[in-house]
Design a protein around this motif. Structure first.
Motif, PDB file in Angstrom:
ATOM      1  N   ARG A 282     -10.174  46.304 -28.472  1.00 33.61           N
ATOM      2  CA  ARG A 282      -8.745  46.071 -28.219  1.00 33.61           C
ATOM      3  C   ARG A 282      -7.888  47.261 -28.623  1.00 33.61           C
ATOM      4  NH1 ARG A 282     -10.220  43.127 -32.724  1.00 33.61           N
ATOM      5  NH2 ARG A 282      -8.849  43.139 -34.566  1.00 33.61           N
ATOM      6  N   PHE A 283      -8.336  48.048 -29.591  1.00 32.64           N
ATOM      7  CA  PHE A 283      -7.567  49.223 -29.993  1.00 32.64           C
ATOM      8  C   PHE A 283      -7.666  50.321 -28.939  1.00 32.64           C
ATOM      9  CE2 PHE A 283      -8.864  46.963 -33.830  1.00 32.64           C
ATOM     10  CZ  PHE A 283      -7.622  46.735 -34.411  1.00 32.64           C
ATOM     11  N   ALA A 284      -8.858  50.508 -28.371  1.00 36.07           N
ATOM     12  CA  ALA A 284      -9.022  51.482 -27.295  1.00 36.07           C
ATOM     13  C   ALA A 284      -8.248  51.054 -26.053  1.00 36.07           C
ATOM     14  CB  ALA A 284     -10.508  51.657 -26.961  1.00 36.07           C
ATOM     15  N   LYS A 366      -2.019  56.909 -29.252  1.00 40.10           N
ATOM     16  CA  LYS A 366      -2.227  56.526 -30.645  1.00 40.10           C
ATOM     17  C   LYS A 366      -0.908  56.495 -31.411  1.00 40.10           C
ATOM     18  CE  LYS A 366      -6.908  58.403 -31.312  1.00 40.10           C
ATOM     19  NZ  LYS A 366      -7.686  59.384 -32.118  1.00 40.10           N
ATOM     20  N   GLY A 367      -0.105  57.537 -31.208  1.00 35.61           N
ATOM     21  CA  GLY A 367       1.185  57.602 -31.897  1.00 35.61           C
ATOM     22  C   GLY A 367       2.091  56.447 -31.508  1.00 35.61           C
ATOM     23  N   GLN A 368       2.059  56.085 -30.230  1.00 33.51           N
ATOM     24  CA  GLN A 368       2.892  54.977 -29.765  1.00 33.51           C
ATOM     25  C   GLN A 368       2.457  53.660 -30.402  1.00 33.51           C
ATOM     26  OE1 GLN A 368       3.391  54.812 -25.510  1.00 33.51           O
ATOM     27  NE2 GLN A 368       3.967  52.663 -25.548  1.00 33.51           N
ATOM     28  N   LEU A 369       1.145  53.434 -30.477  1.00 37.15           N
ATOM     29  CA  LEU A 369       0.645  52.205 -31.099  1.00 37.15           C
ATOM     30  C   LEU A 369       0.973  52.159 -32.586  1.00 37.15           C
ATOM     31  CD1 LEU A 369      -2.882  51.477 -29.571  1.00 37.15           C
ATOM     32  CD2 LEU A 369      -0.675  50.537 -28.931  1.00 37.15           C
ATOM     33  N   ARG A 370       0.754  53.284 -33.269  1.00 34.23           N
ATOM     34  CA  ARG A 370       1.044  53.324 -34.703  1.00 34.23           C
ATOM     35  C   ARG A 370       2.516  53.041 -34.966  1.00 34.23           C
ATOM     36  NH1 ARG A 370      -2.222  58.136 -34.659  1.00 34.23           N
ATOM     37  NH2 ARG A 370      -0.284  59.343 -34.619  1.00 34.23           N
ATOM     38  N   ASP A 402      -5.814  49.312 -42.498  1.00 28.66           N
ATOM     39  CA  ASP A 402      -6.995  49.035 -41.673  1.00 28.66           C
ATOM     40  C   ASP A 402      -6.678  49.224 -40.187  1.00 28.66           C
ATOM     41  OD1 ASP A 402      -8.729  48.415 -43.736  1.00 28.66           O
ATOM     42  OD2 ASP A 402      -8.175  46.296 -43.749  1.00 28.66           O
ATOM     43  N   ILE A 403      -5.562  48.656 -39.767  1.00 32.43           N
ATOM     44  CA  ILE A 403      -5.187  48.728 -38.356  1.00 32.43           C
ATOM     45  C   ILE A 403      -4.874  50.164 -37.949  1.00 32.43           C
ATOM     46  CG2 ILE A 403      -3.414  48.056 -36.677  1.00 32.43           C
ATOM     47  CD1 ILE A 403      -3.319  45.345 -38.053  1.00 32.43           C
ATOM     48  N   GLU A 408      -6.491  55.196 -35.168  1.00 34.01           N
ATOM     49  CA  GLU A 408      -6.794  56.624 -35.277  1.00 34.01           C
ATOM     50  C   GLU A 408      -8.236  56.921 -34.879  1.00 34.01           C
ATOM     51  OE1 GLU A 408      -6.222  60.464 -35.512  1.00 34.01           O
ATOM     52  OE2 GLU A 408      -4.637  58.962 -35.751  1.00 34.01           O
ATOM     53  N   ALA A 409      -9.141  55.973 -35.071  1.00 30.25           N
ATOM     54  CA  ALA A 409     -10.558  56.200 -34.786  1.00 30.25           C
ATOM     55  C   ALA A 409     -10.892  56.140 -33.293  1.00 30.25           C
ATOM     56  CB  ALA A 409     -11.404  55.169 -35.534  1.00 30.25           C
ATOM     57  N   VAL A 410      -9.951  55.729 -32.446  1.00 26.11           N
ATOM     58  CA  VAL A 410     -10.215  55.627 -31.005  1.00 26.11           C
ATOM     59  C   VAL A 410     -10.475  57.017 -30.424  1.00 26.11           C
ATOM     60  CG1 VAL A 410      -9.208  55.034 -28.759  1.00 26.11           C
ATOM     61  CG2 VAL A 410      -8.875  53.517 -30.725  1.00 26.11           C
ATOM     62  N   THR A 411     -11.524  57.124 -29.619  1.00 29.57           N
ATOM     63  CA  THR A 411     -11.880  58.404 -28.997  1.00 29.57           C
ATOM     64  C   THR A 411     -11.690  58.340 -27.489  1.00 29.57           C
ATOM     65  OG1 THR A 411     -14.195  57.789 -28.613  1.00 29.57           O
ATOM     66  CG2 THR A 411     -13.634  58.722 -30.783  1.00 29.57           C
TER      67      THR A 411
END
Length: 442
Positions: A282-284, A366-370, A402-403, A408-411
């Motif tokens: 879901r994060f990717a 990633k920045g938008q999600l964070r 954690d979230i 951040e770990a998404v590649t």
């Protein structure tokens, strides 16, 4: 990751997340009967958000009960054994608080936001509504007209209606495919006895979660909730609860659903089934969504609005449920431009499915999600919702760190893999507009 203590002994308190320097501490207590209470301490504010979450939504309804969850949401404000509807609203208005509720596919929430000094009032009033509603016949009849007006208002707005029509096209005549509000036929036909039985079966302690966030003391919240639920709590094993209706039902299939209306604008959704809410991908998928249609720099916004001026509103979205999900692209445009808009949407979806996204889009996503996640936690209401919903529908409560770490770990490979699977599926399309005689299946 902090795993919620599902086998926690009734009456005991468990620290779900320790927080830091006295802030952000999340605690959990289970009362006799299975009622769960979770709180998050935010000592730097002067407000408290309090909510009661019921694990029942529109997907729990049979065809005969369609719309019952939302109907109950209205009726619980109409009076209890202790208070009339006017007294409920007057008490909250006099305290300067705000109180409301909402119904979703898989849960219903009743909440209030008040000054910290008025927390006992909020707990007493909201708990009273949830546990002691009268469901009077005259209120059922009066509120029936209100809900029918709400359905009419919803149907008159094609930007709302197209989402319900898309769910119906994707999931068919199943609980997930039906509208949360119910239909004119189901609301007109349901009676007081059926709604009251639905209330008794579903609103039992083991199916409820109490959450509070703000300047709260956990032990005080537990004490006040226990007093407010007096006479309702008991042995969970002796309390009946109705089963969920089940999965999405019919297997989703590609197709076209065209609704002819004399609108000035065409509203369309192109999409397919997504992933479940607990899927680690879901994060990717969130990063992919941000790159494809999640903001002003996204591909769809740039190609359709900025470069060509074909639409005012265009975006992609994903919704997740217990056992399935939705990934869709929405656009609203002039009817004469629908073909061009649809072609661009298909092209951009195909490009992401085949090639993934760029490194720049990855970092921007990633920045938008964070940012959206952290900024969304700046008020007590959103924090209350996060811990309450996590307790109700997730197996664990992820901390903020954690979230952020998982985002951040998404590649690029993660995004490419989930994009190839989701966006490579056959697509379902729904369109509302003045297209008499038009065959979109071609």
């Amino acid at each position: 990751m902090t795993v919620l203590a599902r086998e926690q002994e009734p009456g005991s308190t468990f620290v779900v997340h320790p927080g830091a320097d006295g802030a952000g501490v999340v605690r959990r207590t289970v009362l006799p009967g299975g009622l769960r209470i979770v709180t998050e301490t935010v000592p730097t504010v002067r407000s408290v958000a309090f909510g009661i979450w019921a694990g029942v939504g529109s997907r729990d309804e049979s065809i005969e009960d369609a719309g019952a969850s939302h109907y109950l949401e209205h009726l619980l404000f109409k009076g209890t054994r202790k208070r009339t509807a006017l007294e409920i609203s007057s008490l909250m208005d006099a305290a300067g608080g705000e109180m409301n509720a909402f119904t979703a596919k898989e849960y219903t929430c009743y909440y209030a936001r008040v000054l910290d000094s008025d927390m006992p009032l909020a707990i007493d009033v909201v708990s009273d509504m949830v546990t002691n509603s009268l469901i009077e016949p005259q209120d059922v009849d009066a509120e029936r007209g209100v809900i029918l007006e709400e359905i009419a208002m919803h149907d008159d707005d094609p930007t709302d209606a197209v989402h319900d029509e898309f769910s119906a096209a994707l999931f068919g005549d199943t609980p997930l495919g039906r509208p949360i509000l119910g239909t004119v036929e189901s609301i007109s036909g349901v009676g007081r006895d059926r709604i009251a039985r639905y209330y008794r079966e579903r609103y039992v302690p083991q199916n409820l979660v109490v959450s509070a966030a703000g300047n709260v003391d956990h032990d005080e919240v537990v004490r006040l909730v226990q007093a407010a639920f007096e006479g309702v709590l008991g042995d969970a094993a002796q309390l009946p609860t109705a089963p969920r209706i089940g999965g999405p039902g019919a297997s989703p299939a590609a197709g076209v659903r065209s609704i002819v209306r004399p609108t000035e604008q065409a509203n369309l959704i192109l999409g397919t089934v997504g992933i479940t809410r607990t899927d680690e991908r879901r994060f990717a998928l969130g990063v992919l969504n941000a790159a494809l249609g999640g903001g002003m720099s996204s591909r769809l916004f740039q190609e359709i609005r900025e470069k060509r001026g074909l639409a005012y509103s265009v975006y992609s979205y994903n919704s997740q449920y217990a056992d399935t999900g939705i990934f869709g692209v929405y656009a609203g445009c002039l009817p004469a431009k629908v073909d061009e808009v649809l072609e661009i949407c298909r092209d951009e979806v195909a490009k992401v499915a085949e090639h993934g996204i760029t490194e720049e889009e990855l970092e921007r996503g990633k920045g938008q999600l964070r940012g959206s996640f952290v900024l969304g936690l700046e008020d007590t209401g959103s924090r209350m919702s996060r811990i309450g919903k996590s307790e109700l529908v997730y197996d664990s409560l992820l901390s903020v760190d954690d979230i952020l770490g998982r985002i951040e770990a998404v590649t690029l490979d993660d995004v490419r893999t989930v994009g190839r699977e989701i966006l490579g599926r056959p697509m379902t399309m729904t369109v509302i507009g003045p297209f008499e005689g038009r065959d979109f299946t071609l």
